[in-house]
Design an enzyme around this catalytic site. Structure first.
Site, PDB file in Angstrom:
ATOM      1  N   SER A 686      42.079  37.065  42.451  1.00  0.00           N
ATOM      2  CA  SER A 686      42.943  36.267  42.742  1.00  0.00           C
ATOM      3  C   SER A 686      42.079  34.629  41.825  1.00  0.00           C
ATOM      4  CB  SER A 686      42.208  35.441  44.126  1.00  0.00           C
ATOM      5  OG  SER A 686      40.635  34.966  44.110  1.00  0.00           O
ATOM      6  N   LYS A 729      41.307  30.044  52.088  1.00  0.00           N
ATOM      7  CA  LYS A 729      41.186  29.022  51.710  1.00  0.00           C
ATOM      8  C   LYS A 729      41.763  27.953  51.468  1.00  0.00           C
ATOM      9  CE  LYS A 729      41.370  33.184  48.015  1.00  0.00           C
ATOM     10  NZ  LYS A 729      42.697  34.223  47.231  1.00  0.00           N
TER      11      LYS A 729
END
Ligand SMILES: Nc1ncnc2c1ncn2[C@@H]1O[C@H](COP(=O)(O)OP(=O)(O)OP(=O)(O)O)[C@@H](O)[C@H]1O
Ligand SMILES: [Mg+2]
Length: 788
Positions: A686, A729
């Site tokens: 990611s 996140k």
């Protein structure tokens, strides 16, 4: 001794023998002599040439008088005295060597002793005709075999003698030397002495051996019979007597003890299988000395077995409304979680035997997973127990060690149940994601057996050896991450995710739950210590940085401690803690707000968003460009996947060099990608997007906008793929006061999970292609750029 020499012996002193003795040639044997006439005969022999006639007495009973000549056989053995040893009481011991068979022609009363006129008989005649020779050989063999047989049957002959006899070749010697070892009567031996044909002698010997064998067989038979009788009727008795003796020697096993065990077995409600097992062990215990190690092992086992909650349970409280109230009372927010739990309880209430799924709470540390488990127990009116599985690698930790191990124990599940004393507690297994597997077996498989409602009513612990019903236990699992939970376990679980908290929630939790709790724990009243909201916020921002509230809880506890001290010392009766009081109480703040965020737009540094075990976090990725030869270096403990995604990022940037305005010749420089906080291992795809931005920024010397955070995987052609952990996140970006977040288009639906307040505070961009990211992230002006 040759015949010629002994041929000149007309008269010999006579030594009559009794005791079943017949002396043969080729023998040396001791004779005990006590009778006066015999003593004189021995004397006479010693005076002449040591020769005398040994002859057997027909009437064996007359031992004490000197026998008449008529009582003696007429064939005897010419012997030489080898040794004469005087014994006490006038007796002597003679050792004589048999020389020749002789026939007595006439007995004669001499002056000192009986004397005999003799004629030599010569050696027995051996076979001559071939068929006779064969017969003789066959007889020799048969004699040897028969002799071996009687030895096997238990005739006591020293092994070296057996060996010697079986090795004798001459039939005559064989007969002469074997005969003294047989228990044959005198007449039979005498007959053999008088037999002067070898084959006849062999046959006769063979018959004697057969008779001997027969006697031995009968003896053995009798002995076996006696032994059987004894063993049947008396063996047990004898053993019991012996055992009693041993036990009294070692100190009697407390019969109280046994009685206690027996009573416990009868009353503890054990399963049938367990009762049987316990009785068996108890019977063993009774029969071994109490001080033996085995006895200790059995006791420990019986105690473990009997102390298990076979029948003990708490009564469930089935009031759903009350349960709801308790969950609400203990925890702020967590609306979805509470709802799911209430549903779960409702189903359980409707169907008592419901084999429901196993709930697993997943989320960062300090978000209340454990504490909500406790609330569930309280709401259901059950006991609560907790076992951590972190670092468990050995199957035996779950399922126990077999009892063959010294010091073996039941597994943790059984041990914990024994401690808690009820068979229906709420049983929390923490850190399922940190369970391991190695050569000692697969703990996850054992765990599954314990958890699986289909089979856990028959849970078998290696130590217990009997099955225990776990079906009434309510198991709850907790984990920080889903990734590392063994898939077979994950399959059976219903995952309930706990999000990290945002500031508002933390403030409410701190004010309404943590502070009151800590006040009570420190013996302070609400009047003695008040804490303003701005102070609580300042604690959250300056002294903690986390997804949950664990450190917040601890820091509030520190504040309480300090204040409690002052109150106790009488320096203050009450304190109001505002923002300004924090530094004196807690020292300077550990975090400066926005500390992770770059102070200005910087070349070669991009803010990634990562999802770790502690929740979401901001991860700066730095790229350095130095003169070199086109090498790429990666540091900061990066995993394989992350390294590969760095390669992909570089390949993409090179393919777009012109469009990005990159003038640097990549062959002339070395690139160094570094992800700070090197101690924490990092992996996953990611960071692809972030690395591309940092690389492009470094090579094109264009700064990255400091308030933009990003996440996403990229392909070689620049497509942006979705990633996990979006909610955490985004929360991390919010916590770090970023203003914009770049997310993959395919993650759009995940945004629902982000609190509205957070969504409103951030500008969120969804992208499909890396070019869009570069457009958004790279600053247009290069004016205030520094570094690189
Ligand atoms: N929503 C909440 N309302 C009230 N208190 C909370 C809430 N969430 C957490 N807490 C408190 O925070 C503390 C830490 O929570 P807890 O120990 O349950 O964390 P956890 O999720 O089990 O963490 P870990 O993964 O490290 O085990 C506890 O004192 C708990 O009461
Ligand atoms: Mg916990």
């Amino acid at each position: 001794m040759s015949r010629a020499k002994s041929g000149g012996v007309p008269r010999l002193p006579v030594l009559p023998v009794h005791d079943g003795l017949v002396v043969f040639p080729n023998q040396a044997l001791p004779l005990y002599v006590g009778r006066p006439a015999s003593l004189r005969a021995a004397e006479a022999a010693m005076e002449r040439d040591r020769l005398l006639l040994v002859v057997a007495q027909q009437n064996q009973d007359t031992t004490d008088v000197d026998p008449e000549p008529g009582a003696l056989y007429r064939v005897g053995c010419l012997c030489r005295v080898l040794q004469l040893v005087p014994l006490p009481d006038e007796a002597i011991r003679l050792v004589v060597e048999g020389l020749e068979r002789v026939r007595v022609t006439r007995y004669h009363r001499g002056a000192a002793c009986l004397e005999a006129h003799v004629a030599l008989l010569g050696e027995p005649v051996a076979a001559v005709a071939p068929e006779d020779v064969v017969r003789e050989r066959a007889l020799v063999r048969s004699v040897r075999e028969a002799f071996e047989e009687i030895c096997e049957l238990g005739k006591a002959v020293p092994p070296e003698v057996v060996g010697h006899l079986l090795s004798l070749e001459e039939p005559d010697r064989l007969v002469n030397q074997m005969i003294p070892h047989l228990g044959a009567p005198v007449e039979a031996k005498q007959r053999l002495l008088e037999t002067l044909v070898v084959s006849d002698a062999l046959l006769h010997l063979r018959l004697l051996l057969e008779r001997e064998a027969e006697v031995l067989r009968i003896e053995r038979e009798i002995e076996n019979q006696v032994r059987r009788e004894v063993s049947d009727s008396q063996k047990e008795y004898i053993l019991r007597e012996r055992l009693k003796a041993i036990q009294s020697e070692l100190g009697q096993l407390g019969s109280d003890d046994v009685a206690n065990f027996r009573e416990a077995i009868a009353t503890r409600g054990l399963s049938e299988e367990a009762t049987e097992k316990a009785n068996k062990e108890l019977a063993r215990l009774e029969h071994i000395p109490p001080s033996s190690p085995e006895s200790v092992v059995i006791r420990t086992y019986l105690e473990a077995l009997l102390e298990l909650p076979w029948n003990e349970r708490t009564t469930d409280s089935l009031d759903i409304a009350a349960a709801e109230g308790i969950l609400e009372e203990d925890h702020h927010g967590l609306r979805d979680v509470k709802e799911r739990i209430i549903e779960f309880l409702a189903v359980r209430q409707l169907r008592q035997q419901a084999k429901g799924p196993i709930l697993c709470f997943v989320g960062p540390p300090g978000v209340g997973k454990t504490s909500i488990g406790k609330s569930i127990a309280r709401a259901m009116g059950r006991k609560f127990v907790r076992v951590s599985l972190g670092g468990v690698r050995d199957e035996a930790e779950i399922r126990g060690h077999r009892r063959t191990y010294i010091g073996s124990l039941p597994g943790r599940i059984i041990q914990t149940l024994r401690q808690v004393g009820v068979k229906n507690p709420v049983f929390m297994l923490d850190e399922v994601d940190k369970i391991g597997t190695d050569f000692r077996g697969d703990p996850a498989a054992a765990l599954l057996e314990a958890l699986d409602p289909e089979q856990n009513n028959q849970f078998s612990d290696h130590y217990l050896e009997v099955r225990f019903d776990l079906s009434e236990v309510m198991f709850l699992l907790t984990a920080n991450l889903l990734d590392t939970i063994p898939p077979p376990l994950l399959d059976r679980m219903e995952v309930i995710e706990f999000a990290g908290y945002i500031e508002d929630e933390k403030l409410a939790i701190a004010r309404d739950y943590l502070l009151p709790k800590q006040l009570a724990e420190h013996g302070l009243s609400g009047a003695q210590l008040t804490c303003t909201d701005p102070a609580l916020l300042a604690i959250m921002r300056g002294y903690t940085r986390e997804a949950g509230v664990r450190n917040l809880d601890r820091t509030i506890a520190r504040v309480c401690r300090k204040v409690a001290r002052e109150v106790a010392a009488g320096r203050a009766s009450s304190q109001r803690v505002g923002r300004s009081r924090l530094e004196p109480l807690l020292g300077p703040p550990r975090y400066v707000p926005g500390h992770e965020k770059e102070q200005r737009d910087t070349i070669g540094v991009a803010a990634g968003l990562a999802y770790t075990a502690t929740g979401g976090s901001l991860l700066a990725i730095e790229v350095g460009v130095v003169p070199g030869s086109g090498e790429l270096r990666l540091t900061g403990r990066l995993g394989e996947v992350m390294k590969e995604s760095a390669q992909a990022a570089l390949t993409y940037v090179r393919s777009r060099a012109e469009r990005l305005g990159i003038n640097t010749d990549i062959k002339q420089v070395d690139l160094h990608i570094h992800v700070p906080e090197g101690a924490t291992p990092k992996d996953g795809p990611s960071a692809g997007v972030t690395m591309t931005v940092a690389l492009a920024s470094a090579l094109a010397a264009r700064p990255v906008r400091r308030e933009v955070a990003m996440t996403g995987e990229i392909t070689l052609r620049g497509r942006v793929l979705p990633v996990g952990g979006i909610r955490d996140k985004v929360l991390a970006a919010y916590r770090h006061e970023m203003s914009a977040v770049i997310l993959p288009e395919d993650n759009r639906s995940d945004l629902q999970e982000v609190p509205t307040r957070v969504r409103r505070a951030l500008t969120i961009h969804f992208v499909r292609h890396i070019d869009e990211v570069l457009e958004l992230a790279l600053a247009t002006s290069t004016g205030d750029a520094t570094g690189g």
